[in-house]
Motif scaffolding. Structure first.
Motif, short mmCIF file in Angstrom:
data_model
loop_
_atom_site.label_atom_id
_atom_site.label_comp_id
_atom_site.label_asym_id
_atom_site.label_seq_id
_atom_site.Cartn_x
_atom_site.Cartn_y
_atom_site.Cartn_z
N SER A 1 -15.16 8.58 -4.47
CA SER A 1 -15.58 7.29 -3.94
C SER A 1 -14.41 6.31 -3.92
CB SER A 1 -16.72 6.71 -4.79
OG SER A 1 -17.85 7.56 -4.76
N LEU A 2 -14.41 5.42 -2.95
CA LEU A 2 -13.39 4.37 -2.85
C LEU A 2 -14.01 3.04 -3.27
CD1 LEU A 2 -11.68 5.25 0.57
CD2 LEU A 2 -10.81 5.68 -1.72
N PHE A 3 -13.34 2.35 -4.17
CA PHE A 3 -13.87 1.08 -4.68
C PHE A 3 -13.05 -0.13 -4.24
CE2 PHE A 3 -15.09 4.45 -7.66
CZ PHE A 3 -16.48 4.33 -7.61
N CYS A 4 -11.96 0.09 -3.53
CA CYS A 4 -11.14 -1.01 -3.04
C CYS A 4 -10.38 -0.53 -1.80
CB CYS A 4 -10.17 -1.50 -4.11
SG CYS A 4 -8.96 -0.26 -4.65
N GLY A 5 -9.73 -1.46 -1.13
CA GLY A 5 -8.94 -1.11 0.05
C GLY A 5 -9.75 -1.14 1.33
N SER B 1 3.25 -3.36 -2.44
CA SER B 1 2.97 -1.97 -2.79
C SER B 1 1.55 -1.60 -2.38
CB SER B 1 3.14 -1.77 -4.30
OG SER B 1 4.46 -2.04 -4.71
N ALA B 2 1.43 -0.60 -1.49
CA ALA B 2 0.13 -0.08 -1.06
C ALA B 2 -0.86 -1.20 -0.78
CB ALA B 2 -0.43 0.86 -2.14
N ALA B 3 -0.40 -2.20 -0.01
CA ALA B 3 -1.17 -3.42 0.16
C ALA B 3 -2.56 -3.17 0.77
CB ALA B 3 -0.38 -4.39 1.03
N PHE B 4 -2.64 -2.34 1.81
CA PHE B 4 -3.92 -2.09 2.47
C PHE B 4 -4.92 -1.41 1.53
CE2 PHE B 4 -1.13 -2.70 6.04
CZ PHE B 4 -1.92 -3.23 7.05
N ASP B 5 -4.40 -0.65 0.58
CA ASP B 5 -5.27 0.15 -0.29
C ASP B 5 -5.73 -0.60 -1.54
OD1 ASP B 5 -5.00 2.32 1.45
OD2 ASP B 5 -3.15 2.96 0.46
N TYR C 1 4.29 -9.80 9.42
CA TYR C 1 4.01 -8.70 10.34
C TYR C 1 3.32 -7.62 9.53
CZ TYR C 1 4.19 -5.37 14.09
OH TYR C 1 3.82 -4.49 15.06
N ALA C 2 1.99 -7.50 9.74
CA ALA C 2 1.18 -6.58 8.94
C ALA C 2 1.36 -6.93 7.46
CB ALA C 2 1.54 -5.13 9.24
N ASP C 3 1.81 -5.97 6.62
CA ASP C 3 1.97 -6.26 5.20
C ASP C 3 3.42 -6.62 4.85
OD1 ASP C 3 2.83 -3.72 5.78
OD2 ASP C 3 2.30 -2.89 3.82
N ASP C 4 4.26 -6.82 5.85
CA ASP C 4 5.64 -7.26 5.62
C ASP C 4 5.71 -8.79 5.73
OD1 ASP C 4 6.67 -4.68 5.29
OD2 ASP C 4 6.84 -4.40 7.45
N THR C 5 6.27 -9.40 4.70
CA THR C 5 6.35 -10.86 4.65
C THR C 5 7.79 -11.32 4.77
OG1 THR C 5 4.40 -10.93 3.20
CG2 THR C 5 5.79 -12.90 3.27
N GLN C 6 8.04 -12.18 5.73
CA GLN C 6 9.37 -12.77 5.90
C GLN C 6 9.30 -14.24 5.52
OE1 GLN C 6 11.29 -11.12 9.78
NE2 GLN C 6 9.08 -11.08 10.12
N SER D 1 3.23 -14.88 -7.92
CA SER D 1 2.57 -13.87 -8.74
C SER D 1 1.11 -14.20 -9.02
CB SER D 1 3.33 -13.69 -10.06
OG SER D 1 3.45 -14.92 -10.74
N GLU D 2 0.80 -15.48 -9.19
CA GLU D 2 -0.57 -15.85 -9.51
C GLU D 2 -1.51 -15.51 -8.35
OE1 GLU D 2 -3.47 -16.69 -11.98
OE2 GLU D 2 -1.35 -16.74 -12.54
N TRP D 3 -1.08 -15.87 -7.14
CA TRP D 3 -1.90 -15.55 -5.97
C TRP D 3 -2.02 -14.04 -5.81
CZ3 TRP D 3 -2.06 -12.92 -1.41
CH2 TRP D 3 -3.02 -13.33 -0.47
N MET D 4 -0.93 -13.32 -6.05
CA MET D 4 -0.94 -11.87 -5.94
C MET D 4 -1.92 -11.25 -6.94
SD MET D 4 1.27 -10.87 -3.58
CE MET D 4 2.71 -11.48 -2.71
N LYS D 5 -1.89 -11.74 -8.17
CA LYS D 5 -2.78 -11.19 -9.20
C LYS D 5 -4.24 -11.43 -8.85
CE LYS D 5 0.44 -11.72 -13.09
NZ LYS D 5 0.71 -12.48 -14.34
N VAL D 6 -4.55 -12.65 -8.42
CA VAL D 6 -5.93 -12.99 -8.08
C VAL D 6 -6.44 -12.13 -6.94
CG1 VAL D 6 -7.40 -14.82 -7.14
CG2 VAL D 6 -5.78 -15.34 -8.97
N ASN D 7 -5.55 -11.80 -6.01
CA ASN D 7 -5.95 -11.05 -4.82
C ASN D 7 -5.62 -9.56 -4.91
OD1 ASN D 7 -6.90 -13.09 -2.56
ND2 ASN D 7 -5.25 -14.08 -3.72
N ARG D 8 -5.30 -9.07 -6.10
CA ARG D 8 -5.07 -7.65 -6.36
C ARG D 8 -3.93 -7.05 -5.54
NH1 ARG D 8 -8.48 -9.63 -9.28
NH2 ARG D 8 -10.44 -8.66 -9.93
N LEU D 9 -2.92 -7.85 -5.25
CA LEU D 9 -1.76 -7.38 -4.51
C LEU D 9 -0.54 -7.39 -5.43
CD1 LEU D 9 -2.26 -9.32 -1.15
CD2 LEU D 9 -2.82 -6.94 -1.63
N GLN D 10 0.39 -6.49 -5.16
CA GLN D 10 1.56 -6.37 -6.03
C GLN D 10 2.84 -6.32 -5.21
OE1 GLN D 10 1.47 -3.05 -8.70
NE2 GLN D 10 3.43 -3.54 -9.66
#
Length: 262
Positions: free
Chosen positions: A160-164, A109-113, A197-202, A226-235
């Protein structure tokens, strides 16, 4: 460019963007904000500077062979075709042997941002050797970015942008590639095959028919990093993630009854 990189500073005027809402389809309701795609517009000189920096960055990454082999995007000789051929070839080889293959397509979800600036800068330093003044320049590039929205002659207040990583910037895809590269190794450590491929994971796995349940468990565990995702702010976006089992018609009755994964 030389003065900017040598000083470790990106001019503030280069870090201001304005967003133009663009209707995705003519049939959508123009009164609904979800009907619009936000298009970011950056200064031309900013993009010119980024292209020069990106060229040097990619040269450094290629020289030391730091780019992940299984990421097929934003790189020379790595495209949708190479990604598709790699995955399809491995799956067809498995089917020719009479084995099963399972392909899981994950969507973020909105990985780049959601890229965390602190984590990205630390990763650039430790993993990719981006240190000293160059690292300071990337910190300046990411921090204190501003944006506003322009629509039909009106302009919003500046935010202001604080992430992404900045939308439509030249460095955006390269930085995201480096940010998520560690996930490849994590998935490979679970004895399955990843391809990005970019933010798509196969994620795909291959097995004999009597090992299908064990493979499903590995895929399920891998898909829920999920643990890696949480640490790296990805969902992970489960609603847009899919799974496909591949086998010959004669083997279909041997597929496990429970083929879910989330």
């Amino acid at each position: 460019m030389h003065k900017s990189v040598a000083s470790g500073m990106l001019p503030a005027v280069f870090k201001s963007a304005y967003i133009t809402p663009w209707l995705k389809k003519a049939s959508l309701d123009p009164a609904d904000t979800k009907s619009y795609r936000p298009i970011s517009n950056l200064p031309v000189l900013s993009k010119t500077l980024e292209r020069l920096v990106a060229h040097q960055l990619v040269e450094h990454l290629n020289l030391w062979r730091l780019l992940p082999d299984l990421q097929s995007a934003y790189r020379a000789h790595h495209s949708t075709e190479t990604a598709g051929l790699r995955v399809l070839s491995d799956i067809l080889d498995a089917l020719d042997r009479g084995d099963f293959a399972v392909l899981t397509l994950l969507d973020l979800s909105a990985a780049f941002d959601t890229v965390d600036h602190t984590i990205l800068l630390r990763r650039l330093q430790i993993t990719y050797g981006i240190t000293d003044t160059v690292q300071v320049w990337f910190a300046s590039y990411l921090h204190e970015r501003k944006l506003s929205v322009r629509y039909r002659g009106s302009c919003s207040t500046t935010s202001s942008l604080f992430c992404g990583v900045p939308q439509r910037s030249v460095l955006r895809p390269i930085l995201f590639l480096l940010y998520t590269a560690d996930l490849l190794g994590l998935i490979e450590g679970m004895d399955v095959h990843p391809h990005f491929y970019a933010d798509d994971t196969q994620i795909y796995g291959l097995c004999a028919h009597d090992e299908a349940s064990a493979l499903l468990q590995r895929i399920s565990t891998c898909a829920q990093t999920s643990e890696w995702m949480k640490v790296n702010r990805l969902q992970l976006n489960a609603a847009k993630s899919e799974q496909l089992w591949c086998t010959s018609p004669r083997q279909q009755d041997r597929l496990p009854n429970n083929r879910g994964w989330l």
